[in-house]
Design a protein around this motif. Structure first.
Motif, PDB file in Angstrom:
ATOM      1  N   ALA A 143      -9.577 -30.062 -12.691  1.00  0.00           N
ATOM      2  CA  ALA A 143     -10.611 -30.445 -11.841  1.00  0.00           C
ATOM      3  C   ALA A 143     -10.451 -31.590 -10.807  1.00  0.00           C
ATOM      4  CB  ALA A 143     -11.758 -31.121 -12.699  1.00  0.00           C
ATOM      5  N   PHE A 144      -9.387 -32.542 -11.122  1.00  0.00           N
ATOM      6  CA  PHE A 144      -9.137 -33.750 -10.166  1.00  0.00           C
ATOM      7  C   PHE A 144      -7.441 -33.656  -9.846  1.00  0.00           C
ATOM      8  CE2 PHE A 144     -12.667 -35.197 -12.939  1.00  0.00           C
ATOM      9  CZ  PHE A 144     -13.517 -35.266 -12.246  1.00  0.00           C
ATOM     10  N   GLY A 145      -6.860 -32.620  -9.895  1.00  0.00           N
ATOM     11  CA  GLY A 145      -5.497 -32.513  -9.724  1.00  0.00           C
ATOM     12  C   GLY A 145      -4.904 -33.039  -8.275  1.00  0.00           C
ATOM     13  N   GLU A 146      -6.088 -33.138  -7.287  1.00  0.00           N
ATOM     14  CA  GLU A 146      -5.537 -33.571  -6.230  1.00  0.00           C
ATOM     15  C   GLU A 146      -5.513 -35.041  -6.062  1.00  0.00           C
ATOM     16  OE1 GLU A 146      -9.939 -33.364  -6.150  1.00  0.00           O
ATOM     17  OE2 GLU A 146      -8.383 -32.098  -6.790  1.00  0.00           O
ATOM     18  N   ASP A 147      -6.134 -35.839  -7.182  1.00  0.00           N
ATOM     19  CA  ASP A 147      -5.868 -37.175  -7.166  1.00  0.00           C
ATOM     20  C   ASP A 147      -4.560 -37.752  -7.601  1.00  0.00           C
ATOM     21  OD1 ASP A 147      -8.539 -37.254  -6.633  1.00  0.00           O
ATOM     22  OD2 ASP A 147      -9.298 -37.626  -8.729  1.00  0.00           O
ATOM     23  N   VAL A 182     -12.021 -25.626 -18.920  1.00  0.00           N
ATOM     24  CA  VAL A 182     -12.400 -25.591 -17.555  1.00  0.00           C
ATOM     25  C   VAL A 182     -13.019 -26.825 -17.215  1.00  0.00           C
ATOM     26  CG1 VAL A 182     -12.413 -23.131 -17.449  1.00  0.00           C
ATOM     27  CG2 VAL A 182     -14.616 -24.451 -18.034  1.00  0.00           C
ATOM     28  N   SER A 183     -13.517 -27.671 -18.132  1.00  0.00           N
ATOM     29  CA  SER A 183     -14.190 -29.060 -17.775  1.00  0.00           C
ATOM     30  C   SER A 183     -13.968 -29.904 -19.007  1.00  0.00           C
ATOM     31  CB  SER A 183     -15.593 -28.671 -17.389  1.00  0.00           C
ATOM     32  OG  SER A 183     -16.538 -29.693 -16.903  1.00  0.00           O
ATOM     33  N   GLY A 202     -15.757 -33.568 -14.519  1.00  0.00           N
ATOM     34  CA  GLY A 202     -15.142 -32.654 -13.523  1.00  0.00           C
ATOM     35  C   GLY A 202     -14.717 -31.351 -14.047  1.00  0.00           C
ATOM     36  N   THR A 203     -15.312 -30.381 -13.344  1.00  0.00           N
ATOM     37  CA  THR A 203     -14.874 -28.935 -13.556  1.00  0.00           C
ATOM     38  C   THR A 203     -14.142 -28.434 -12.567  1.00  0.00           C
ATOM     39  OG1 THR A 203     -17.314 -29.032 -14.467  1.00  0.00           O
ATOM     40  CG2 THR A 203     -16.396 -26.854 -13.692  1.00  0.00           C
ATOM     41  N   ARG A 208     -17.060 -24.207 -10.963  1.00  0.00           N
ATOM     42  CA  ARG A 208     -18.660 -25.108 -10.255  1.00  0.00           C
ATOM     43  C   ARG A 208     -19.803 -24.292 -10.154  1.00  0.00           C
ATOM     44  NH1 ARG A 208     -14.425 -28.877  -6.889  1.00  0.00           N
ATOM     45  NH2 ARG A 208     -13.129 -29.911  -8.691  1.00  0.00           N
ATOM     46  N   GLY A 209     -20.771 -24.945 -10.092  1.00  0.00           N
ATOM     47  CA  GLY A 209     -21.972 -24.209  -9.561  1.00  0.00           C
ATOM     48  C   GLY A 209     -22.560 -23.379 -10.801  1.00  0.00           C
TER      49      GLY A 209
END
Length: 262
Positions: A143-147, A182-183, A202-203, A208-209
């Protein structure tokens, strides 16, 4: 909900009377400052500071000296209603870097849905051991790998320590699509207060959606209600804020972590 009354309760119970959120950390009170100090895997930072125009710079400098001597990065958790009004400018001048702001949202537990509605093929797995914590780390990174790398692993270590040493203080859960996490989300309790805190949620982008985030909120709301908590509190990103407000959460303040890295 009486906004001013709830904000005053939030400041008193969760900031001025803050309790540690990790077995490896401690809360210290030094003058008018309430701060948490822990290991490199814990959150280190200032919850509350009773400062004004004449004292703020000196108190900021003292916190920098203190945490730097410990070799710790730390945050000054600034809220939009904190004083003095130019505290953010003073923190930047002292070398702090603002991170993305989040909206402090609060809702009464009694007014929130408690029945999770999950998409077909997705189930909720309680996190109770090291294997569950690893799945939680995988979901967090998806979910947050870009962080940045390693955040999921650090989260897993912290959650596993909580589950091992203070199991009544946290509930963690992973949403599984078959064998794939997945979350993930957790519910942290603040004993002796009216508040329980929602964290994570985070998902993975491709999931998402589909209602997973709302389902995780409902799942944790039911547990908070069973334990007698009056309010749920969230530091919400701009992704989650609209969803939570549609569920009935109201904005109390905006919080911006100001990070200092020695």
């Amino acid at each position: 909900m009486d906004h001013e009354a709830v904000l005053a309760t939030y400041d008193r119970q969760l900031r001025r009377d803050a309790r540690t959120d990790s077995p490896g950390a401690r809360v210290e009170r030094a003058g008018g400052v309430v701060r948490q100090v822990g290991t490199e895997h814990d959150w280190n930072g200032v919850h509350w500071a009773d400062v004004d125009e004449t004292t703020a710079d000196g108190v900021i400098a003292e916190q920098v000296r203190y945490y730097t001597a410990l070799g710790r990065e730390f945050e000054w958790k600034l809220h939009s209603h904190d004083r003095p009004a130019d505290l953010a400018d003073r923190l930047r001048a002292a070398g702090f870097v603002p991170e993305p702001p989040e909206t402090v949202l609060v809702a009464e537990v009694a007014g929130l849905p408690t029945q999770p509605g999950l998409p077909e093929g997705v189930t909720l797995l309680p996190v109770t051991d090291a294997a569950g914590a690893r799945l939680m780390a995988e979901a967090h990174d998806a979910a947050f790998g870009e962080d940045g790398p390693g955040l999921g692993e650090r989260l897993a270590k912290r959650v596993l320590a909580q589950l091992t040493e203070t199991p009544d203080a946290v509930v963690a859960v992973v949403a599984m699509a078959g064998d794939t996490p997945v979350s993930s989300a957790r519910l942290e309790f603040c004993p002796g207060t009216d508040f329980a805190g929602l964290w994570g949620g985070g998902t993975a982008p491709q999931w998402r959606g589909k209602g997973i985030y709302r389902a995780l909120v409902a799942h944790r709301t039911r547990i908070a209600a069973e334990r007698g908590y009056r309010y749920l509190q969230v530091d919400a990103t701009e992704d989650s804020r609209p969803i939570l407000q549609r569920l009935g959460f109201a904005a109390l303040s905006v919080t911006t972590p100001y990070a200092y890295r020695p």
